[in-house]
Motif scaffolding. Structure first.
Motif, PDB file in Angstrom:
ATOM      1  N   GLU A  75       0.876  -1.179   0.000  1.00  0.00           N
ATOM      2  CA  GLU A  75       0.000   0.000   0.000  1.00  0.00           C
ATOM      3  C   GLU A  75       0.910   1.225   0.000  1.00  0.00           C
ATOM      4  OE1 GLU A  75      -3.295   0.221   2.714  1.00  0.00           O
ATOM      5  OE2 GLU A  75      -3.326  -1.961   2.914  1.00  0.00           O
ATOM      6  N   ILE A  76       1.074   1.808  -1.178  1.00  0.00           N
ATOM      7  CA  ILE A  76       2.072   2.866  -1.360  1.00  0.00           C
ATOM      8  C   ILE A  76       1.486   4.230  -1.039  1.00  0.00           C
ATOM      9  CG2 ILE A  76       3.627   3.973  -3.009  1.00  0.00           C
ATOM     10  CD1 ILE A  76       3.580   1.344  -4.621  1.00  0.00           C
ATOM     11  N   ASP A  77       2.175   4.951  -0.175  1.00  0.00           N
ATOM     12  CA  ASP A  77       1.823   6.342   0.104  1.00  0.00           C
ATOM     13  C   ASP A  77       2.633   7.272  -0.789  1.00  0.00           C
ATOM     14  OD1 ASP A  77       0.670   8.571   1.454  1.00  0.00           O
ATOM     15  OD2 ASP A  77       2.498   8.765   2.644  1.00  0.00           O
ATOM     16  N   LYS A  78       3.941   6.996  -0.896  1.00  0.00           N
ATOM     17  CA  LYS A  78       4.819   7.794  -1.756  1.00  0.00           C
ATOM     18  C   LYS A  78       5.886   6.898  -2.371  1.00  0.00           C
ATOM     19  CE  LYS A  78       4.614  12.347   0.523  1.00  0.00           C
ATOM     20  NZ  LYS A  78       3.574  12.124   1.524  1.00  0.00           N
ATOM     21  N   GLU A  79       6.421   7.335  -3.508  1.00  0.00           N
ATOM     22  CA  GLU A  79       7.586   6.683  -4.102  1.00  0.00           C
ATOM     23  C   GLU A  79       8.719   7.707  -4.134  1.00  0.00           C
ATOM     24  OE1 GLU A  79       7.158   3.926  -7.332  1.00  0.00           O
ATOM     25  OE2 GLU A  79       4.970   4.118  -7.282  1.00  0.00           O
ATOM     26  N   ILE A  80       9.863   7.289  -3.636  1.00  0.00           N
ATOM     27  CA  ILE A  80      11.013   8.189  -3.529  1.00  0.00           C
ATOM     28  C   ILE A  80      12.249   7.497  -4.099  1.00  0.00           C
ATOM     29  CG2 ILE A  80      10.072   9.391  -1.524  1.00  0.00           C
ATOM     30  CD1 ILE A  80      12.079   7.753   0.205  1.00  0.00           C
ATOM     31  N   ALA A  81      13.296   8.267  -4.285  1.00  0.00           N
ATOM     32  CA  ALA A  81      14.553   7.699  -4.764  1.00  0.00           C
ATOM     33  C   ALA A  81      15.730   8.417  -4.132  1.00  0.00           C
ATOM     34  CB  ALA A  81      14.650   7.792  -6.288  1.00  0.00           C
ATOM     35  N   ALA A  82      16.798   7.647  -3.933  1.00  0.00           N
ATOM     36  CA  ALA A  82      18.063   8.195  -3.440  1.00  0.00           C
ATOM     37  C   ALA A  82      19.156   7.807  -4.425  1.00  0.00           C
ATOM     38  CB  ALA A  82      18.395   7.636  -2.059  1.00  0.00           C
ATOM     39  N   ILE A  83      19.997   8.750  -4.765  1.00  0.00           N
ATOM     40  CA  ILE A  83      21.173   8.457  -5.587  1.00  0.00           C
ATOM     41  C   ILE A  83      22.399   8.618  -4.706  1.00  0.00           C
ATOM     42  CG2 ILE A  83      22.591   9.252  -7.514  1.00  0.00           C
ATOM     43  CD1 ILE A  83      20.087   9.763  -9.065  1.00  0.00           C
ATOM     44  N   VAL A  84      23.213   7.573  -4.689  1.00  0.00           N
ATOM     45  CA  VAL A  84      24.381   7.556  -3.823  1.00  0.00           C
ATOM     46  C   VAL A  84      25.601   7.179  -4.655  1.00  0.00           C
ATOM     47  CG1 VAL A  84      23.965   5.146  -3.134  1.00  0.00           C
ATOM     48  CG2 VAL A  84      25.296   6.639  -1.636  1.00  0.00           C
ATOM     49  N   ALA A  85      26.746   7.755  -4.320  1.00  0.00           N
ATOM     50  CA  ALA A  85      27.989   7.481  -5.053  1.00  0.00           C
ATOM     51  C   ALA A  85      29.056   7.005  -4.086  1.00  0.00           C
ATOM     52  CB  ALA A  85      28.467   8.735  -5.783  1.00  0.00           C
ATOM     53  N   ARG A  86      29.961   6.171  -4.606  1.00  0.00           N
ATOM     54  CA  ARG A  86      31.088   5.678  -3.804  1.00  0.00           C
ATOM     55  C   ARG A  86      32.297   5.512  -4.713  1.00  0.00           C
ATOM     56  NH1 ARG A  86      33.489   0.774  -2.468  1.00  0.00           N
ATOM     57  NH2 ARG A  86      34.232   0.568  -0.321  1.00  0.00           N
ATOM     58  N   ASN A  87      33.484   5.937  -4.235  1.00  0.00           N
ATOM     59  CA  ASN A  87      34.712   5.724  -5.003  1.00  0.00           C
ATOM     60  C   ASN A  87      35.554   4.624  -4.352  1.00  0.00           C
ATOM     61  OD1 ASN A  87      35.936   6.969  -2.790  1.00  0.00           O
ATOM     62  ND2 ASN A  87      36.263   8.928  -3.849  1.00  0.00           N
ATOM     63  N   ASN A  88      36.705   4.351  -4.948  1.00  0.00           N
ATOM     64  CA  ASN A  88      37.559   3.265  -4.478  1.00  0.00           C
ATOM     65  C   ASN A  88      38.123   3.533  -3.088  1.00  0.00           C
ATOM     66  OD1 ASN A  88      40.689   2.061  -4.565  1.00  0.00           O
ATOM     67  ND2 ASN A  88      39.098   0.663  -5.326  1.00  0.00           N
ATOM     68  N   LYS A  89      38.222   4.792  -2.707  1.00  0.00           N
ATOM     69  CA  LYS A  89      38.710   5.135  -1.366  1.00  0.00           C
ATOM     70  C   LYS A  89      37.664   4.844  -0.293  1.00  0.00           C
ATOM     71  CE  LYS A  89      41.680   8.959  -2.974  1.00  0.00           C
ATOM     72  NZ  LYS A  89      41.178   9.185  -4.330  1.00  0.00           N
ATOM     73  N   GLY A  90      36.418   4.546  -0.715  1.00  0.00           N
ATOM     74  CA  GLY A  90      35.344   4.298   0.235  1.00  0.00           C
ATOM     75  C   GLY A  90      34.564   5.539   0.615  1.00  0.00           C
ATOM     76  N   GLU A  91      34.846   6.663  -0.061  1.00  0.00           N
ATOM     77  CA  GLU A  91      34.081   7.887   0.192  1.00  0.00           C
ATOM     78  C   GLU A  91      32.669   7.712  -0.359  1.00  0.00           C
ATOM     79  OE1 GLU A  91      34.382  12.693  -0.836  1.00  0.00           O
ATOM     80  OE2 GLU A  91      35.673  11.243  -1.869  1.00  0.00           O
ATOM     81  N   ILE A  92      31.672   8.099   0.413  1.00  0.00           N
ATOM     82  CA  ILE A  92      30.273   7.939   0.011  1.00  0.00           C
ATOM     83  C   ILE A  92      29.551   9.275   0.151  1.00  0.00           C
ATOM     84  CG2 ILE A  92      28.046   6.871   0.616  1.00  0.00           C
ATOM     85  CD1 ILE A  92      29.581   4.406   1.530  1.00  0.00           C
ATOM     86  N   LYS A  93      28.770   9.627  -0.873  1.00  0.00           N
ATOM     87  CA  LYS A  93      27.928  10.826  -0.793  1.00  0.00           C
ATOM     88  C   LYS A  93      26.553  10.508  -1.373  1.00  0.00           C
ATOM     89  CE  LYS A  93      31.209  14.572  -0.370  1.00  0.00           C
ATOM     90  NZ  LYS A  93      31.563  15.941  -0.775  1.00  0.00           N
ATOM     91  N   CYS A  94      25.516  10.974  -0.673  1.00  0.00           N
ATOM     92  CA  CYS A  94      24.138  10.730  -1.087  1.00  0.00           C
ATOM     93  C   CYS A  94      23.477  12.063  -1.435  1.00  0.00           C
ATOM     94  CB  CYS A  94      23.371  10.027   0.033  1.00  0.00           C
ATOM     95  SG  CYS A  94      21.752   9.400  -0.471  1.00  0.00           S
ATOM     96  N   TYR A  95      22.697  12.056  -2.499  1.00  0.00           N
ATOM     97  CA  TYR A  95      21.970  13.247  -2.928  1.00  0.00           C
ATOM     98  C   TYR A  95      20.699  13.427  -2.095  1.00  0.00           C
ATOM     99  CZ  TYR A  95      24.858  13.788  -7.111  1.00  0.00           C
ATOM    100  OH  TYR A  95      25.910  14.010  -7.966  1.00  0.00           O
ATOM    101  N   PRO A  96      20.150  14.650  -2.074  1.00  0.00           N
ATOM    102  CA  PRO A  96      18.855  14.845  -1.418  1.00  0.00           C
ATOM    103  C   PRO A  96      17.800  13.892  -1.995  1.00  0.00           C
ATOM    104  CG  PRO A  96      19.824  16.962  -2.000  1.00  0.00           C
ATOM    105  CD  PRO A  96      20.683  15.916  -2.640  1.00  0.00           C
ATOM    106  N   ILE A  97      16.925  13.395  -1.144  1.00  0.00           N
ATOM    107  CA  ILE A  97      15.889  12.457  -1.572  1.00  0.00           C
ATOM    108  C   ILE A  97      14.901  13.162  -2.489  1.00  0.00           C
ATOM    109  CG2 ILE A  97      14.060  10.910  -0.794  1.00  0.00           C
ATOM    110  CD1 ILE A  97      16.901  10.046  -0.009  1.00  0.00           C
ATOM    111  N   VAL A  98      14.488  12.472  -3.552  1.00  0.00           N
ATOM    112  CA  VAL A  98      13.492  13.014  -4.473  1.00  0.00           C
ATOM    113  C   VAL A  98      12.198  12.214  -4.357  1.00  0.00           C
ATOM    114  CG1 VAL A  98      15.234  13.850  -6.090  1.00  0.00           C
ATOM    115  CG2 VAL A  98      14.252  11.581  -6.424  1.00  0.00           C
ATOM    116  N   GLU A  99      11.100  12.872  -4.670  1.00  0.00           N
ATOM    117  CA  GLU A  99       9.792  12.243  -4.674  1.00  0.00           C
ATOM    118  C   GLU A  99       9.342  12.081  -6.119  1.00  0.00           C
ATOM    119  OE1 GLU A  99       5.381  13.118  -2.710  1.00  0.00           O
ATOM    120  OE2 GLU A  99       7.177  14.143  -1.966  1.00  0.00           O
ATOM    121  N   MET A 100       8.771  10.914  -6.448  1.00  0.00           N
ATOM    122  CA  MET A 100       8.396  10.616  -7.821  1.00  0.00           C
ATOM    123  C   MET A 100       6.892  10.435  -7.936  1.00  0.00           C
ATOM    124  SD  MET A 100      11.465   7.929  -8.789  1.00  0.00           S
ATOM    125  CE  MET A 100      11.032   6.821  -7.431  1.00  0.00           C
TER     126      MET A 100
END
Length: 388
Positions: free
Chosen positions: A185-210
């Motif tokens: 039972e879906i109220d909202k659909e959202i997405a997260a885009i996340v990136a990671r490099n070989n050094k293990g650094e991780i960054k996530c973008y602001p959540i979007v609503e679709m």
């Protein structure tokens, strides 16, 4: 990747759609030599790549010979010949994200097992081999209506998915090995885009609503920032970061979520590449998803994911009843609206619901951006015309 500074780095992209085109546009800023493999000589990326190679992403020899020409290989589609990638990997070609990750994500059954084994929240499911297995399970009372059937391989943009609400929908069942999920039972659909490099650094973008077009089963509007709670947003970001870390992945990962009627954040599926849910980042975020993917696979410092302005992204889709040479209506009127950024993919032929471009509307106020986006949506139409 110190070779980046020599201006002699050769990057291959498997498939030449709009994602490949926008990736090349970023790569050109760093003078990266780009190669594209695609069956269609008129594909969006083919015209701007340094080198176009005609071939299939599913053919072993095409993928293998293409990979031998480049220093680093990436893709804009999941459906790639894994055996060819594995052979290239064994011969020292850098393939990012790794073929093992691609193989897992290609198969929705393996993907769901991965979530369950790692205690990632996802909808309850079972794996079946055929339509007959589904019918037997219903007769045995193993699961009941409503449920969603997803083919384990080959589905995208709503294709390969059947929603079965009752016995009258059983004629919609798809042939082939599948995942059967309880219908959320879906109220909202959202997405997260996340990136990671070989050094293990991780960054996530602001959540979007679709918001989805119910007929095309494609994104109708994408809203950033989303209207979800801070707690839900942080949970989605944490889950996306956990998944890319567990995969030990280098590159960009798009994670699509459901928020159910109880407010729970549930993973739907992931894509190991740039994604339609990140197109707004070109204008509304300090670092676009395309630049971030390059930074991640080249093991460069990841860029800022800070929001510059609220935005609404809408897909430009081919109109119903139109198939053929492309005629755009409403571009001039739309460009007169402040904050409207238009991206046309350069596809030669339109057909109903085909993605022909996207528009990002920027405004200091999300409410204002939504109003402008709705106006643009009414203005722009993609139709066909006949040559004389």
């Amino acid at each position: 990747m110190e070779r980046l500074v020599t201006s002699n780095l050769k990057m291959g992209i498997i498939a030449g759609g709009q994602l490949g085109k926008m990736l090349i546009q970023e790569a050109s800023k760093w003078n990266i030599i780009t190669y594209v493999l695609d069956k269609d000589e008129d594909c969006p990326a083919g015209k701007i790549a340094s080198h176009f190679v005609k071939g299939s992403n599913l053919d072993f020899n095409d993928v293998y010979q293409f990979g031998k020409q480049v220093d680093i290989l990436t893709f804009e589609i999941e459906n790639v010949n894994i055996e060819a990638l594995n052979k290239l990997k064994s011969e020292g070609v850098r393939i990012l994200p790794d073929p093992d990750i691609l193989a897992l994500i290609q198969d929705k059954g393996l993907q769901k097992d991965f979530y369950r084994n790692n205690h990632i929240p996802t909808s309850p499911f079972r794996l079946v081999q055929s339509e007959q297995d589904i019918l037997k399970s219903i007769d045995n009372g193993d699961f009941s209506f409503p449920f969603v059937q997803k083919l384990r391989k080959g589905g995208y943009d709503g294709k390969g998915v059947a929603v079965i609400n009752s016995a009258s929908d059983l004629n919609k069942l798809l042939p082939g090995p599948s995942v059967i999920e309880e219908k959320v039972e879906i109220d909202k659909e959202i997405a997260a885009i996340v990136a990671r490099n070989n050094k293990g650094e991780i960054k996530c973008y602001p959540i979007v609503e679709m918001l989805f077009d119910p007929q095309a089963n494609l994104v109708d509007k994408l809203i950033c920032p989303s209207s979800i709670t801070v707690e839900q947003s942080e949970k989605a970001k944490n889950i996306a970061s956990e998944i890319i870390e567990l995969l030990n992945m280098e590159g960009l990962l798009a994670v699509e979520f459901f928020i159910d009627s109880k407010g729970e954040v549930i993973v739907n599926e992931v894509a190991p590449r740039t994604h339609n849910s990140g197109h707004h980042t070109i204008e509304s975020i300090v670092t676009s998803q395309f630049e971030q993917h390059l930074r991640a696979i080249l093991n460069l410092p990841l860029g800022s994911t800070k929001l510059k302005l609220p935005s609404v992204m809408i897909n430009i889709l081919g109109e119903e009843g139109h198939h053929g040479n492309v005629l755009y209506e409403g571009l001039t009127e739309s460009m007169a609206i402040d904050g409207v950024k238009i991206h046309l993919y350069g596809k030669k032929i339109t057909q109903p619901y085909r993605k022909m471009g996207h528009i990002t509307v920027l405004s200091p106020s999300l409410e204002c951006a939504l109003k402008k986006a709705e106006k643009v949506k009414q203005l722009i139409k993609v139709k066909s015309w006949t040559k004389n």
